[in-house]
Design a protein around this motif. Structure first.
Motif, PDB file in Angstrom:
ATOM      1  N   LEU A   1       9.002 -44.369  29.161  1.00  0.00           N
ATOM      2  CA  LEU A   1       8.923 -43.889  27.715  1.00  0.00           C
ATOM      3  C   LEU A   1       8.421 -44.859  26.899  1.00  0.00           C
ATOM      4  O   LEU A   1       7.554 -44.310  25.930  1.00  0.00           O
TER       5      LEU A   1
ATOM      6  N   THR B   1       6.249 -46.819  27.530  1.00  0.00           N
ATOM      7  CA  THR B   1       4.482 -47.063  27.941  1.00  0.00           C
ATOM      8  C   THR B   1       4.039 -45.585  27.407  1.00  0.00           C
ATOM      9  O   THR B   1       2.998 -45.632  26.898  1.00  0.00           O
ATOM     10  N   SER B   2       4.690 -44.633  27.536  1.00  0.00           N
ATOM     11  CA  SER B   2       4.124 -43.032  26.924  1.00  0.00           C
ATOM     12  C   SER B   2       3.939 -43.211  25.425  1.00  0.00           C
ATOM     13  O   SER B   2       2.966 -42.648  24.927  1.00  0.00           O
ATOM     14  N   SER B   3       4.839 -43.970  24.925  1.00  0.00           N
ATOM     15  CA  SER B   3       4.927 -44.090  23.255  1.00  0.00           C
ATOM     16  C   SER B   3       3.606 -45.013  22.947  1.00  0.00           C
ATOM     17  O   SER B   3       2.695 -44.524  22.189  1.00  0.00           O
TER      18      SER B   3
ATOM     19  N   ALA C   1       0.423 -39.783  28.015  1.00  0.00           N
ATOM     20  CA  ALA C   1       1.590 -39.858  27.286  1.00  0.00           C
ATOM     21  C   ALA C   1       2.493 -38.482  27.860  1.00  0.00           C
ATOM     22  O   ALA C   1       3.579 -38.938  28.307  1.00  0.00           O
TER      23      ALA C   1
ATOM     24  N   LEU D   1       3.609 -39.314  31.303  1.00  0.00           N
ATOM     25  CA  LEU D   1       4.572 -40.002  31.592  1.00  0.00           C
ATOM     26  C   LEU D   1       5.799 -39.742  31.090  1.00  0.00           C
ATOM     27  O   LEU D   1       6.977 -39.876  31.554  1.00  0.00           O
ATOM     28  N   GLY D   2       5.791 -38.766  30.218  1.00  0.00           N
ATOM     29  CA  GLY D   2       6.930 -37.801  29.728  1.00  0.00           C
ATOM     30  C   GLY D   2       7.652 -37.011  31.016  1.00  0.00           C
ATOM     31  O   GLY D   2       8.768 -36.964  31.191  1.00  0.00           O
TER      32      GLY D   2
ATOM     33  N   ILE E   1       6.611 -32.871  25.028  1.00  0.00           N
ATOM     34  CA  ILE E   1       5.355 -32.848  25.813  1.00  0.00           C
ATOM     35  C   ILE E   1       4.762 -31.563  25.461  1.00  0.00           C
ATOM     36  O   ILE E   1       3.203 -31.611  25.276  1.00  0.00           O
TER      37      ILE E   1
ATOM     38  N   TRP F   1       7.045 -37.738  18.939  1.00  0.00           N
ATOM     39  CA  TRP F   1       7.090 -38.490  20.153  1.00  0.00           C
ATOM     40  C   TRP F   1       7.863 -39.676  20.137  1.00  0.00           C
ATOM     41  O   TRP F   1       8.748 -40.098  20.925  1.00  0.00           O
TER      42      TRP F   1
ATOM     43  N   ASP G   1      11.252 -41.334  21.624  1.00  0.00           N
ATOM     44  CA  ASP G   1      11.095 -42.753  22.251  1.00  0.00           C
ATOM     45  C   ASP G   1      12.321 -43.622  21.528  1.00  0.00           C
ATOM     46  O   ASP G   1      12.999 -44.290  22.005  1.00  0.00           O
TER      47      ASP G   1
END
Length: 191
Positions: free
Chosen positions: A73, A75-77, A102, A105-106, A151, A173, A177
Motif C-alpha cells: 500500500l 508503494t501504491s501511494s 497504483a 497494487l491496490g 481503486i 488514496w 494508505d
C-alpha cells in the motif's frame, strides 16, 4: 455547488482551498478519518478492558501478510504521488501509467487481505469468535472497502488524467494508505 462555483462567487473555502484537489474531497477525507478514529478508539478501549483476550487474538493473526500489505500500500501511494506529479506537469499518458500501477497494487492489497481472511476462516476464526475478532474484521473490512472504493476513484480520474482530478483521487488514496499505516501496528503489533 462545485468549488469553482464558490470561487466565482467570491466565497472562500478557508483552509480547504490550500489543499490539493477539489475541496469537497477533504470534507469526505476528514469525515472518514473521524469514523476510523472512532473505530480505533473502540478497539483501544476494548483492549484495555480485555488485554489477555486481545493479546491471544493478535497472536492468531498473520502479521507477515499484513506487513507485506503495508509495503504494497505504501508503494501504491508512491505510484499515485508520481501520477499526480506527472498530471501536474501535463504528462497525462505517464500519469495514467502511474495511476494504473497504483490501482494494480491496490488489487494486490485486496488479494493478500482476502487470502489472510481465508486462512483465518479456515482455522475457524470469524466475526463471532471473540470481541477482538469482531473489531478486527469490522476495522479491516471497512478499510478493505475503502481500498476498493479508492481503486474505483483512481480509475475514474485516470481516464482524463487532469491535474485537479488526479490530485482529488490521490488525496483519497493517500488517506486510505494513512489509515492502514495507523491500523496495522494497532491491530497487529501493539500488545
Amino acid at each position: 455547488m462545485s468549488a469553482t462555483d464558490y470561487e466565482q462567487q467570491g466565497s472562500s473555502w478557508g483552509i480547504l482551498e490550500d489543499l490539493p484537489g477539489d475541496p469537497m474531497i477533504w470534507v469526505l477525507i476528514f469525515s472518514e478519518l473521524a469514523a476510523f478514529g472512532l473505530f480505533l478508539g473502540a478497539f483501544a478501549i476494548a483492549r484495555l478492558v480485555q488485554p489477555a483476550l486481545f493479546a491471544s487474538g493478535q497472536a492468531a493473526l498473520e502479521s507477515g501478510l499484513a506487513g507485506m500489505n503495508t509495503v504494497v500500500l505504501v508503494t501504491s501511494s508512491w505510484a499515485a504521488a508520481r501520477g499526480t506529479q506527472a498530471a501536474r506537469n501535463g504528462a497525462r499518458r505517464i500519469a495514467r501509467r502511474w495511476l494504473l500501477g497504483a490501482m494494480a497494487l491496490g488489487g494486490v492489497f485486496i488479494a493478500i487481505k482476502l487470502m489472510e481472511y481465508a486462512q483465518e476462516i479456515g482455522r475457524g476464526i470469524g466475526l463471532e469468535t471473540s470481541p477482538f475478532f469482531t473489531l478486527y474484521f469490522l476495522l479491516t473490512g471497512f478499510h478493505l472497502l475503502h481500498v476498493g472504493l479508492g481503486i474505483v476513484i483512481l480509475a475514474v480520474v485516470c481516464r482524463r488524467a487532469e491535474a485537479v482530478s488526479v490530485e482529488t483521487g490521490t488525496a483519497f488514496w493517500h488517506m486510505v494508505d494513512l489509515i492502514w499505516i495507523v491500523l496495522f501496528p494497532i491491530v497487529y503489533l501493539v500488545r
